[in-house]
Design an enzyme around this catalytic site. Structure first.
Site, PDB file in Angstrom:
ATOM      1  N   GLN A  10     -24.944   6.233  -8.302  1.00 34.85           N
ATOM      2  CA  GLN A  10     -25.461   6.076  -6.940  1.00 34.85           C
ATOM      3  C   GLN A  10     -26.958   6.370  -6.888  1.00 34.85           C
ATOM      4  OE1 GLN A  10     -22.879   7.884  -4.124  1.00 34.85           O
ATOM      5  NE2 GLN A  10     -24.352   7.888  -2.461  1.00 34.85           N
ATOM      6  N   SER A  92     -22.046   9.426 -13.103  1.00 29.44           N
ATOM      7  CA  SER A  92     -21.312   9.691 -11.868  1.00 29.44           C
ATOM      8  C   SER A  92     -20.328   8.556 -11.588  1.00 29.44           C
ATOM      9  CB  SER A  92     -22.291   9.930 -10.722  1.00 29.44           C
ATOM     10  OG  SER A  92     -21.642  10.435  -9.589  1.00 29.44           O
ATOM     11  N   LEU A  93     -20.495   7.797 -10.485  1.00 29.75           N
ATOM     12  CA  LEU A  93     -19.550   6.728 -10.186  1.00 29.75           C
ATOM     13  C   LEU A  93     -19.478   5.704 -11.321  1.00 29.75           C
ATOM     14  CD1 LEU A  93     -20.413   3.564  -9.140  1.00 29.75           C
ATOM     15  CD2 LEU A  93     -21.872   4.963  -7.716  1.00 29.75           C
ATOM     16  N   ARG A 117     -12.900   6.758  -3.779  1.00 31.19           N
ATOM     17  CA  ARG A 117     -13.846   7.829  -4.131  1.00 31.19           C
ATOM     18  C   ARG A 117     -15.021   7.831  -3.167  1.00 31.19           C
ATOM     19  NH1 ARG A 117     -18.608   8.611  -7.196  1.00 31.19           N
ATOM     20  NH2 ARG A 117     -18.548  10.324  -8.719  1.00 31.19           N
ATOM     21  N   HIS A 197     -21.673  16.392  -6.131  1.00 29.62           N
ATOM     22  CA  HIS A 197     -21.414  17.205  -7.320  1.00 29.62           C
ATOM     23  C   HIS A 197     -21.656  18.689  -7.059  1.00 29.62           C
ATOM     24  CE1 HIS A 197     -20.732  13.599  -9.614  1.00 29.62           C
ATOM     25  NE2 HIS A 197     -21.867  13.108  -9.160  1.00 29.62           N
ATOM     26  N   GLN A 246     -15.038  15.604 -11.784  1.00 28.58           N
ATOM     27  CA  GLN A 246     -16.424  15.124 -11.728  1.00 28.58           C
ATOM     28  C   GLN A 246     -16.990  15.125 -10.316  1.00 28.58           C
ATOM     29  OE1 GLN A 246     -17.881  11.441 -10.973  1.00 28.58           O
ATOM     30  NE2 GLN A 246     -18.257  10.882 -13.106  1.00 28.58           N
TER      31      GLN A 246
END
Length: 301
Positions: A10, A92-93, A117, A197, A246
């Site tokens: 992102q 991340s994603l 998510r 996070h 995560q």
């Protein structure tokens, strides 16, 4: 050459992403049209035309980056360019995109996973008052102690000297001021919707865990590295747990890069937007071979 594929996280999104792929590739067109159908809303319109404010929303940009990254992957695969790929990983994603490319689940399932998510993380952002800041040019152990003192968390360890911290907005504001007072090379707030996070994402983590309990995970066909440890993960249940953890844990991206190279990777390819990950590879070690693929022109070269 042993190649690692890297998929965007992102923040890399931009209006127009994927439009030239859609216009020039039947593979990309089929994936984007399928995504529109599954989602029930037009990721094509928001990716290709924006506006930027709408594309930047968590629930939108994560999906947009997933579809774009996977479209680039499928096009390159059809071109026979990925025969040497042994590793897949994402920021991340992007880890969901990497798992999809690795065969952990199919495109349709990966899309549903990333959409849920993103939805849960946006809800968590709206329910909390969180923020993030970048700390540049400071050693990891120094930042770790600083975060403990300021009651915030290290969200992203992207590459040497580039760490993002995350937490409640007031505490991040205090951390930025304190970092400047202590002579940190650079510390600056980021324009984000929430504290990704970090513990403020706990509601999203819990909801995501419940959702993923109903998703079948398969063993990956190539090595997958997880952000949660920076190490290889291969068992289906471990892959599921890594995606859940995560959401609230630090993204150990630098560790992923270092461990992949130590495991035999000698070429890093970014399949995503903006060349961000390619730049982080360079900042980790300028001798590591790398390239980025985003547009149709990149794929034709």
């Amino acid at each position: 050459m042993t190649t690692a594929l890297m998929f965007s996280g992102q923040g890399a999104q931009k209006v127009g992403m994927g439009k030239d792929l859609y216009e020039n590739s039947e593979i990309a067109r089929a994936l984007y049209d399928k995504a529109d159908e599954i989602l029930g809303w037009k990721i094509t319109d928001l990716s290709f035309e924006g506006p930027q404010e709408a594309l930047t929303e968590t629930k939108v940009c994560q999906v947009a980056l997933f579809v774009h990254g996977y479209a680039v992957y499928e096009i390159m695969k059809s071109q026979g360019k990925l025969d040497d790929v042994k590793v897949a990983m994402g920021l991340s994603l992007g880890e969901v995109t990497a798992m999809t490319a690795a065969g952990v689940f199919d495109f349709e399932t990966g899309l549903k996973v990333v959409a849920e998510r993103a939805r849960l993380m946006q809800e968590a952002c709206e329910a909390t008052n969180g923020s993030m800041a970048a700390v540049i040019g400071v050693e990891r152990d120094v930042v770790a102690e600083f975060c403990q003192e300021m009651d915030v968390e290290m969200a992203n360890l992207n590459c040497p000297g580039q760490i993002v911290i995350s937490g409640e907005a007031a505490k991040i504001e205090a951390a930025v001021a304190a970092g400047k007072e202590r002579g940190f090379r650079r510390v600056m707030p980021l324009d984000v919707a929430g504290a990704y996070h970090s513990r403020l994402m706990m509601p999203a983590r819990d909801g995501f865990a419940a959702f993923l309990a109903g998703i079948e995970f398969k063993a990956p066909q190539v090595t997958v590295f997880t952000n949660t440890t920076g190490k290889e993960v291969s068992e289906p249940n471990d892959l599921r747990e890594a995606l859940v953890k995560q959401v609230v844990s630090s993204v150990l991206w630098e560790d992923c890069l270092v461990n992949a190279q130590a495991g035999g990777v000698d070429l890093f390819w970014e399949l995503g937007v903006g060349g961000v990950l390619k730049g982080q590879v360079k900042r980790t070690n300028r001798e590591w071979a790398n390239a980025a693929f985003e547009t149709w022109a990149d794929l034709e070269a």
